[in-house]
Design a protein around this motif. Structure first.
Motif, PDB file in Angstrom:
ATOM      1  N   ASN A   1      13.204  15.211 -30.282  1.00 53.76           N
ATOM      2  CA  ASN A   1      12.819  14.323 -29.184  1.00 53.76           C
ATOM      3  C   ASN A   1      14.037  13.839 -28.410  1.00 53.76           C
ATOM      4  N   ASN A   2      15.151  14.580 -28.525  1.00 54.49           N
ATOM      5  CA  ASN A   2      16.268  14.209 -27.649  1.00 54.49           C
ATOM      6  C   ASN A   2      16.858  15.462 -27.018  1.00 54.49           C
ATOM      7  N   CYS A   3      15.981  16.415 -26.748  1.00 48.68           N
ATOM      8  CA  CYS A   3      16.493  17.713 -26.283  1.00 48.68           C
ATOM      9  C   CYS A   3      16.539  17.813 -24.762  1.00 48.68           C
ATOM     10  N   CYS A   4      15.841  16.890 -24.062  1.00 44.50           N
ATOM     11  CA  CYS A   4      15.724  17.055 -22.604  1.00 44.50           C
ATOM     12  C   CYS A   4      16.912  16.390 -21.905  1.00 44.50           C
ATOM     13  N   GLN A   5      17.576  17.174 -21.041  1.00 42.47           N
ATOM     14  CA  GLN A   5      18.811  16.674 -20.432  1.00 42.47           C
ATOM     15  C   GLN A   5      18.597  16.158 -19.015  1.00 42.47           C
ATOM     16  N   SER A   6      17.847  16.939 -18.189  1.00 39.22           N
ATOM     17  CA  SER A   6      17.743  16.543 -16.778  1.00 39.22           C
ATOM     18  C   SER A   6      16.525  17.199 -16.152  1.00 39.22           C
ATOM     19  N   VAL A   7      16.136  16.670 -14.967  1.00 40.16           N
ATOM     20  CA  VAL A   7      15.083  17.280 -14.147  1.00 40.16           C
ATOM     21  C   VAL A   7      15.740  17.716 -12.839  1.00 40.16           C
TER      22      VAL A   7
ATOM     23  N   ASP B   1      19.422  12.845 -14.370  1.00 45.66           N
ATOM     24  CA  ASP B   1      19.559  12.945 -15.829  1.00 45.66           C
ATOM     25  C   ASP B   1      18.388  12.250 -16.522  1.00 45.66           C
ATOM     26  N   ILE B   2      18.032  12.786 -17.695  1.00 46.81           N
ATOM     27  CA  ILE B   2      16.990  12.148 -18.506  1.00 46.81           C
ATOM     28  C   ILE B   2      17.715  11.318 -19.559  1.00 46.81           C
ATOM     29  N   SER B   3      17.618  10.013 -19.408  1.00 46.43           N
ATOM     30  CA  SER B   3      18.414   9.141 -20.291  1.00 46.43           C
ATOM     31  C   SER B   3      17.601   8.723 -21.522  1.00 46.43           C
ATOM     32  N   PHE B   4      16.290   8.987 -21.495  1.00 42.64           N
ATOM     33  CA  PHE B   4      15.435   8.530 -22.593  1.00 42.64           C
ATOM     34  C   PHE B   4      15.165   9.692 -23.552  1.00 42.64           C
ATOM     35  N   ASN B   5      14.762   9.373 -24.762  1.00 42.78           N
ATOM     36  CA  ASN B   5      14.357  10.418 -25.711  1.00 42.78           C
ATOM     37  C   ASN B   5      13.005  10.958 -25.267  1.00 42.78           C
ATOM     38  N   TYR B   6      12.856  12.299 -25.305  1.00 36.40           N
ATOM     39  CA  TYR B   6      11.598  12.884 -24.845  1.00 36.40           C
ATOM     40  C   TYR B   6      11.286  14.094 -25.705  1.00 36.40           C
ATOM     41  N   ASP B   7      10.082  14.133 -26.231  1.00 39.01           N
ATOM     42  CA  ASP B   7       9.689  15.278 -27.066  1.00 39.01           C
ATOM     43  C   ASP B   7       8.643  16.103 -26.321  1.00 39.01           C
ATOM     44  N   PRO B   8       9.021  17.264 -25.799  1.00 38.76           N
ATOM     45  CA  PRO B   8       8.098  18.060 -24.979  1.00 38.76           C
ATOM     46  C   PRO B   8       6.837  18.510 -25.740  1.00 38.76           C
ATOM     47  N   ALA B   9       6.870  18.386 -27.074  1.00 37.32           N
ATOM     48  CA  ALA B   9       5.674  18.787 -27.851  1.00 37.32           C
ATOM     49  C   ALA B   9       4.476  17.918 -27.480  1.00 37.32           C
TER      50      ALA B   9
ATOM     51  N   ILE C   1       8.066  12.063 -17.148  1.00 34.25           N
ATOM     52  CA  ILE C   1       8.575  13.210 -16.360  1.00 34.25           C
ATOM     53  C   ILE C   1       8.017  13.135 -14.941  1.00 34.25           C
ATOM     54  N   SER C   2       6.692  12.926 -14.794  1.00 35.45           N
ATOM     55  CA  SER C   2       6.099  12.910 -13.440  1.00 35.45           C
ATOM     56  C   SER C   2       6.663  11.757 -12.606  1.00 35.45           C
TER      57      SER C   2
ATOM     58  N   GLN D   1      -0.855  11.905 -11.182  1.00 39.51           N
ATOM     59  CA  GLN D   1       0.241  12.720 -11.738  1.00 39.51           C
ATOM     60  C   GLN D   1       0.286  14.087 -11.062  1.00 39.51           C
ATOM     61  N   LEU D   2      -0.885  14.640 -10.744  1.00 40.90           N
ATOM     62  CA  LEU D   2      -0.902  15.904  -9.997  1.00 40.90           C
ATOM     63  C   LEU D   2      -0.326  15.668  -8.602  1.00 40.90           C
TER      64      LEU D   2
END
Ligand code: RYJ
Ligand code: ZN
Length: 258
Positions: free
Chosen positions: A54-60, A174-182, A159-160, A222-223
């Motif tokens: 849950n800390n793998c996402c770096q940026s959008v 940058d994504i500064s928060f923990n995020y788990d794409p699962a 993310i949205s 969100q869409l």
């Protein structure tokens, strides 16, 4: 000074001019005809294993064709199911249609479209990096998740909410928060799987597709947030939408099912 505009990207029906593989034998997406899909017990005997951190996402980033959440591969692995080795998540993005419409997904199910489709892109660890894997027949594995319009998806909201921060091509936050794409996967992990390709140029025939059977619900808002992303249209800058490739000929391929 001469303003050199970047050429507006050509639509899917012209891609074959520069990328002849567009008319290849294992192109994606496809229409999944559920009655032709073959249940393969081997897929359930060796279940698809998704272990994301849950800390793998770096940026959008706004790639000019979609949003892209860039992931550092630490600990984000999938294996099992149709996969003969371990694959690592490198990025996820989506494809969607017009505001309020029901088309927008790339894969369709018995001709039915969804308003959007998420793609979680992974590369085969037998290769040294994603650049080496991207054009190999077993190089990539992409998990596709259909988005349906309904209640808000709490997991997609962080993310949205970022799309408004990356309106133009190459914008990045940058994504500064923990995020788990699962959290973006449906609860029921049943899927269809077949051998296909990238759905955007260069259309490499390098993807083992894993398309989840169940959609996940996201809200109309969100869409709509997907349209905070802008791109170049023939009449100048506009809201990014209809960035999906329509279904391609199956060419006799087998679609397996859990
Ligand atoms: N829409 S899709 O099939 O999930 C998809 C996934 C990945 C890529 C990609 O890596 N393009 C960059 C490359 F390969 F260097 F050309 C394109 C499309
Ligand atoms: Zn995609």
């Amino acid at each position: 000074f001469l303003q050199v505009a970047s050429p507006v990207p050509q639509g899917p029906n012209k891609w074959h001019e520069q990328f002849p593989i567009a008319k290849g034998q294992r192109q994606s997406p496809i229409d999944i005809v559920t009655s032709n899909a073959k249940v393969d017990k081997a897929l359930s005997d060796n279940p698809l294993k998704v272990s994301y951190s849950n800390n793998c996402c770096q940026s959008v980033t706004n790639t000019g064709a979609s949003f892209q959440v860039v992931v550092d591969g630490a600990g984000t692995e999938i294996s099992g199911g149709p996969l003969d080795s371990t694959y690592k998540l490198v990025q996820f993005h989506a494809h969607w249609g017009p505001l309020g419409g029901d088309e927008g997904s790339e894969h369709t199910v018995d001709g039915v479209t969804y308003p959007a489709e998420l793609h979680l892109v992974h590369w085969n660890q037998k290769y040294k990096d994603v650049g080496e894997a991207v054009d190999k027949p077993d190089g990539l594995a992409v998990i596709g998740v259909f988005f349906s319009r309904g209640k808000e998806h709490a997991g997609f909201k962080p993310i949205s909410d970022l799309f408004a921060k990356v309106p133009r091509k190459a914008d990045k936050v940058d994504i500064s928060f923990n995020y788990d794409p699962a959290c973006l996967l449906p609860a029921r992990r049943d899927y269809w799987t077949y051998l296909g390709s990238l759905t955007t140029p260069p259309l490499f025939e390098s993807v083992t597709w894993i398309v989840m059977k169940d959609p996940v619900e996201v809200s109309a808002e969100q869409l709509a947030a997907l349209r905070n992303l802008l791109w170049e249209t023939p009449s100048g800058e506009g809201q990014m939408c209809n960035n999906y490739r329509p279904p391609q000929p199956l060419q006799g391929r087998l679609v397996r099912s859990t």
